[in-house]
Design a protein around this motif. Structure first.
Motif, PDB file in Angstrom:
ATOM      1  N   MET A 118       0.514  -6.009  21.351  1.00 25.50           N
ATOM      2  CA  MET A 118       1.318  -5.758  20.163  1.00 25.50           C
ATOM      3  C   MET A 118       1.341  -4.265  19.874  1.00 25.50           C
ATOM      4  SD  MET A 118       0.414  -8.882  17.538  1.00 25.50           S
ATOM      5  CE  MET A 118      -1.357  -8.672  17.679  1.00 25.50           C
ATOM      6  N   THR A 119       2.493  -3.722  19.592  1.00 24.94           N
ATOM      7  CA  THR A 119       2.668  -2.305  19.295  1.00 24.94           C
ATOM      8  C   THR A 119       3.447  -2.174  17.998  1.00 24.94           C
ATOM      9  OG1 THR A 119       2.734  -1.790  21.660  1.00 24.94           O
ATOM     10  CG2 THR A 119       3.524  -0.095  20.149  1.00 24.94           C
ATOM     11  N   GLY A 120       2.899  -1.383  17.057  1.00 29.40           N
ATOM     12  CA  GLY A 120       3.588  -1.193  15.792  1.00 29.40           C
ATOM     13  C   GLY A 120       3.606  -2.429  14.939  1.00 29.40           C
ATOM     14  N   ALA A 121       2.520  -3.201  14.967  1.00 30.12           N
ATOM     15  CA  ALA A 121       2.480  -4.478  14.255  1.00 30.12           C
ATOM     16  C   ALA A 121       1.624  -4.372  13.003  1.00 30.12           C
ATOM     17  CB  ALA A 121       1.938  -5.577  15.156  1.00 30.12           C
ATOM     18  N   LEU A 122       2.083  -4.964  11.917  1.00 29.47           N
ATOM     19  CA  LEU A 122       1.290  -5.118  10.707  1.00 29.47           C
ATOM     20  C   LEU A 122       0.502  -6.421  10.825  1.00 29.47           C
ATOM     21  CD1 LEU A 122       0.415  -4.569   7.783  1.00 29.47           C
ATOM     22  CD2 LEU A 122       2.514  -5.707   7.040  1.00 29.47           C
ATOM     23  N   ILE A 123      -0.832  -6.317  10.779  1.00 29.79           N
ATOM     24  CA  ILE A 123      -1.693  -7.483  10.889  1.00 29.79           C
ATOM     25  C   ILE A 123      -2.539  -7.559   9.629  1.00 29.79           C
ATOM     26  CG2 ILE A 123      -3.510  -8.601  12.227  1.00 29.79           C
ATOM     27  CD1 ILE A 123      -2.573  -7.015  14.643  1.00 29.79           C
ATOM     28  N   GLN A 124      -2.521  -8.685   8.937  1.00 31.49           N
ATOM     29  CA  GLN A 124      -3.334  -8.861   7.743  1.00 31.49           C
ATOM     30  C   GLN A 124      -3.845 -10.295   7.685  1.00 31.49           C
ATOM     31  OE1 GLN A 124      -0.725  -7.647   4.597  1.00 31.49           O
ATOM     32  NE2 GLN A 124       0.460  -9.524   4.610  1.00 31.49           N
ATOM     33  N   VAL A 165      -8.090  -8.195   5.103  1.00 33.73           N
ATOM     34  CA  VAL A 165      -8.255  -7.117   6.072  1.00 33.73           C
ATOM     35  C   VAL A 165      -6.880  -6.773   6.623  1.00 33.73           C
ATOM     36  CG1 VAL A 165      -9.323  -6.410   8.235  1.00 33.73           C
ATOM     37  CG2 VAL A 165     -10.576  -7.880   6.658  1.00 33.73           C
ATOM     38  N   VAL A 166      -6.573  -5.476   6.725  1.00 31.88           N
ATOM     39  CA  VAL A 166      -5.228  -5.039   7.107  1.00 31.88           C
ATOM     40  C   VAL A 166      -5.315  -4.011   8.220  1.00 31.88           C
ATOM     41  CG1 VAL A 166      -3.109  -3.919   6.308  1.00 31.88           C
ATOM     42  CG2 VAL A 166      -4.356  -5.435   4.775  1.00 31.88           C
ATOM     43  N   MET A 167      -4.456  -4.173   9.226  1.00 32.45           N
ATOM     44  CA  MET A 167      -4.195  -3.128  10.217  1.00 32.45           C
ATOM     45  C   MET A 167      -2.718  -2.776  10.087  1.00 32.45           C
ATOM     46  SD  MET A 167      -6.314  -4.408  13.595  1.00 32.45           S
ATOM     47  CE  MET A 167      -5.758  -2.956  14.512  1.00 32.45           C
ATOM     48  N   ASP A 168      -2.429  -1.542   9.684  1.00 25.54           N
ATOM     49  CA  ASP A 168      -1.062  -1.140   9.384  1.00 25.54           C
ATOM     50  C   ASP A 168      -0.782   0.221  10.027  1.00 25.54           C
ATOM     51  OD1 ASP A 168       1.417  -0.621   8.408  1.00 25.54           O
ATOM     52  OD2 ASP A 168       0.873  -0.654   6.292  1.00 25.54           O
ATOM     53  N   PRO A 169       0.004   0.278  11.102  1.00 26.74           N
ATOM     54  CA  PRO A 169       0.265   1.557  11.761  1.00 26.74           C
ATOM     55  C   PRO A 169       1.135   2.490  10.940  1.00 26.74           C
ATOM     56  CG  PRO A 169       1.631  -0.160  12.704  1.00 26.74           C
ATOM     57  CD  PRO A 169       0.683  -0.846  11.760  1.00 26.74           C
ATOM     58  N   ALA A 170       1.835   1.966   9.933  1.00 26.09           N
ATOM     59  CA  ALA A 170       2.730   2.802   9.143  1.00 26.09           C
ATOM     60  C   ALA A 170       1.993   3.623   8.091  1.00 26.09           C
ATOM     61  CB  ALA A 170       3.787   1.928   8.461  1.00 26.09           C
ATOM     62  N   SER A 171       0.783   3.196   7.698  1.00 27.84           N
ATOM     63  CA  SER A 171       0.043   3.944   6.679  1.00 27.84           C
ATOM     64  C   SER A 171      -1.425   4.045   7.077  1.00 27.84           C
ATOM     65  CB  SER A 171       0.202   3.283   5.306  1.00 27.84           C
ATOM     66  OG  SER A 171      -0.214   1.928   5.350  1.00 27.84           O
ATOM     67  N   GLN A 172      -2.221   3.011   6.770  1.00 26.32           N
ATOM     68  CA  GLN A 172      -3.635   3.030   7.097  1.00 26.32           C
ATOM     69  C   GLN A 172      -3.860   2.375   8.462  1.00 26.32           C
ATOM     70  OE1 GLN A 172      -4.993   0.843   3.768  1.00 26.32           O
ATOM     71  NE2 GLN A 172      -5.235   2.616   2.441  1.00 26.32           N
ATOM     72  N   LEU A 173      -4.742   2.983   9.243  1.00 22.41           N
ATOM     73  CA  LEU A 173      -5.097   2.350  10.513  1.00 22.41           C
ATOM     74  C   LEU A 173      -5.850   1.052  10.273  1.00 22.41           C
ATOM     75  CD1 LEU A 173      -6.230   5.351  12.735  1.00 22.41           C
ATOM     76  CD2 LEU A 173      -4.083   4.086  12.829  1.00 22.41           C
ATOM     77  N   PHE A 174      -6.744   1.072   9.283  1.00 24.13           N
ATOM     78  CA  PHE A 174      -7.559  -0.118   9.017  1.00 24.13           C
ATOM     79  C   PHE A 174      -7.986  -0.086   7.558  1.00 24.13           C
ATOM     80  CE2 PHE A 174     -11.613  -2.303   8.609  1.00 24.13           C
ATOM     81  CZ  PHE A 174     -11.337  -3.518   9.234  1.00 24.13           C
ATOM     82  N   GLY A 175      -7.965  -1.239   6.900  1.00 29.92           N
ATOM     83  CA  GLY A 175      -8.399  -1.326   5.518  1.00 29.92           C
ATOM     84  C   GLY A 175      -8.991  -2.687   5.225  1.00 29.92           C
ATOM     85  N   ALA A 176     -10.052  -2.707   4.406  1.00 29.00           N
ATOM     86  CA  ALA A 176     -10.659  -3.948   3.929  1.00 29.00           C
ATOM     87  C   ALA A 176     -10.555  -3.926   2.413  1.00 29.00           C
ATOM     88  CB  ALA A 176     -12.111  -4.057   4.384  1.00 29.00           C
ATOM     89  N   TYR A 177      -9.737  -4.841   1.853  1.00 31.26           N
ATOM     90  CA  TYR A 177      -9.400  -4.816   0.439  1.00 31.26           C
ATOM     91  C   TYR A 177     -10.096  -5.938  -0.329  1.00 31.26           C
ATOM     92  CZ  TYR A 177      -5.578  -1.563   1.384  1.00 31.26           C
ATOM     93  OH  TYR A 177      -4.838  -0.471   1.756  1.00 31.26           O
ATOM     94  N   GLN A 178     -10.778  -5.578  -1.421  1.00 29.75           N
ATOM     95  CA  GLN A 178     -11.244  -6.551  -2.388  1.00 29.75           C
ATOM     96  C   GLN A 178     -10.162  -6.784  -3.439  1.00 29.75           C
ATOM     97  OE1 GLN A 178     -13.906  -8.490  -2.449  1.00 29.75           O
ATOM     98  NE2 GLN A 178     -13.274  -9.414  -4.382  1.00 29.75           N
ATOM     99  N   VAL A 210      -6.290  -4.430  -5.068  1.00 32.98           N
ATOM    100  CA  VAL A 210      -5.373  -3.339  -4.780  1.00 32.98           C
ATOM    101  C   VAL A 210      -6.016  -1.976  -5.025  1.00 32.98           C
ATOM    102  CG1 VAL A 210      -4.406  -3.281  -7.114  1.00 32.98           C
ATOM    103  CG2 VAL A 210      -3.004  -2.545  -5.167  1.00 32.98           C
ATOM    104  N   SER A 211      -7.062  -1.911  -5.869  1.00 36.44           N
ATOM    105  CA  SER A 211      -7.703  -0.636  -6.189  1.00 36.44           C
ATOM    106  C   SER A 211      -9.126  -0.520  -5.659  1.00 36.44           C
ATOM    107  CB  SER A 211      -7.710  -0.424  -7.712  1.00 36.44           C
ATOM    108  OG  SER A 211      -8.399  -1.475  -8.370  1.00 36.44           O
ATOM    109  N   SER A 212      -9.664  -1.584  -5.069  1.00 37.03           N
ATOM    110  CA  SER A 212     -11.018  -1.539  -4.513  1.00 37.03           C
ATOM    111  C   SER A 212     -10.956  -1.872  -3.028  1.00 37.03           C
ATOM    112  CB  SER A 212     -11.934  -2.543  -5.238  1.00 37.03           C
ATOM    113  OG  SER A 212     -12.081  -2.203  -6.596  1.00 37.03           O
ATOM    114  N   TYR A 213     -11.203  -0.867  -2.182  1.00 37.70           N
ATOM    115  CA  TYR A 213     -11.072  -1.075  -0.745  1.00 37.70           C
ATOM    116  C   TYR A 213     -11.771   0.032   0.034  1.00 37.70           C
ATOM    117  CZ  TYR A 213      -7.317   2.385  -1.301  1.00 37.70           C
ATOM    118  OH  TYR A 213      -6.593   3.518  -1.625  1.00 37.70           O
ATOM    119  N   VAL A 214     -11.989  -0.230   1.309  1.00 33.13           N
ATOM    120  CA  VAL A 214     -12.465   0.753   2.279  1.00 33.13           C
ATOM    121  C   VAL A 214     -11.339   0.949   3.287  1.00 33.13           C
ATOM    122  CG1 VAL A 214     -14.200   1.316   4.014  1.00 33.13           C
ATOM    123  CG2 VAL A 214     -14.850   0.007   1.984  1.00 33.13           C
TER     124      VAL A 214
END
Length: 258
Positions: free
Chosen positions: A98-104, A112-125, A127-131
């Protein structure tokens, strides 16, 4: 099966000839429908096909999308193209790319989100609490790891030739998990427990111990004396103009430290 021979009746056919020909056509028609296969189908147009298994090794399934994008399934696997490059491929070995895919993990939280358009990787509790790991962060336009919560934000990033830590609130470093004041607290000023600043140069003592052994401004020294001042106590000294005095030395005393 091949297409059956459906020849006509001879000229001046009698009734029995017509009857036999109709029965022959009906028999061949029934046999054709029962045994219909790919030899009998050249083109098929339908609004839907109900089937158990559609063999993609024989046919190609393709859906053309907008701007040259398409989805295709055939004997080589599955392919999704966005009009410029393949965003999803599944080859004949089942290997997926997969190339250029949004995975959540889900649309809600936590996720958990992988988003090539903004963040490479994010773990969200929330919208305002995340790594989050971002390729170009806000702090210094460099790769950044950030932790966000209602308490504030902390970012770790590269600034020029140095690594940096940026915090919107107090920054506390704990050496263990018992919270017994073994920490470094930076909150506007640097708050360091002197008992935890230890000399590694060989003394093995803390800064508090070393400072405690030093003189303290405004505090009197301990009383000491008496002192002879270089002249033995009891010495008789001549007085200018005549007579003598007895040297009693310098009495015990203390001094105020500056």
């Amino acid at each position: 099966m091949p297409v059956p021979d459906l020849s006509g009746v001879p000229p001046w056919a009698e009734f029995n000839d017509l009857k036999n020909k109709i029965n022959d056509i009906v028999a061949k028609y029934n046999n054709l429908l029962v045994n219909l296969d790919s030899l009998n189908v050249v083109s098929l147009t339908a609004d839907h096909i109900d089937t158990g298994t559609l063999d993609a090794n024989v046919v190609t399934i393709r859906s053309d999308l907008t701007a040259g994008a398409f989805i295709q399934i055939n004997g080589s696997g599955m392919l999704i193209n966005n009009g410029s490059y393949n965003t999803f491929t599944a080859d004949i070995n089942g290997f997926v790319t997969m190339t250029g895919a949004l995975i959540q993990s889900q649309t809600g939280y936590p996720r958990v989100v992988m988003d090539p358009a903004s963040q490479l990787f994010g773990a969200y509790q929330s919208v305002s609490s995340y790594v989050a790991i971002t390729p170009i962060g806000n702090a210094a336009s460099s790769p950044e790891v950030s932790i966000n919560s209602t308490a504030g934000r902390i970012s770790i990033f590269q600034q020029s030739t140095q690594s940096a830590i940026l915090s919107t609130g107090s920054l506390v470093f704990y050496t263990n998990d018992d919270f017994d004041f073994r920490f470094l607290n930076i909150a506007g000023s640097l708050n360091v427990p002197f008992s935890r600043v230890v000399d590694f140069g060989g003394l093995g003592t803390s800064l508090l111990q070393q400072l405690s052994s030093k003189a303290e401004s405004g505090i009197n020294t301990d009383s000491a004396g008496p002192f002879n001042g270089g002249i033995p106590i009891g010495t008789e000294l001549m007085v200018n103009g005549g007579g003598t005095v007895t040297w009693v030395g310098i009495a015990a005393h203390s001094h105020t430290q500056n």
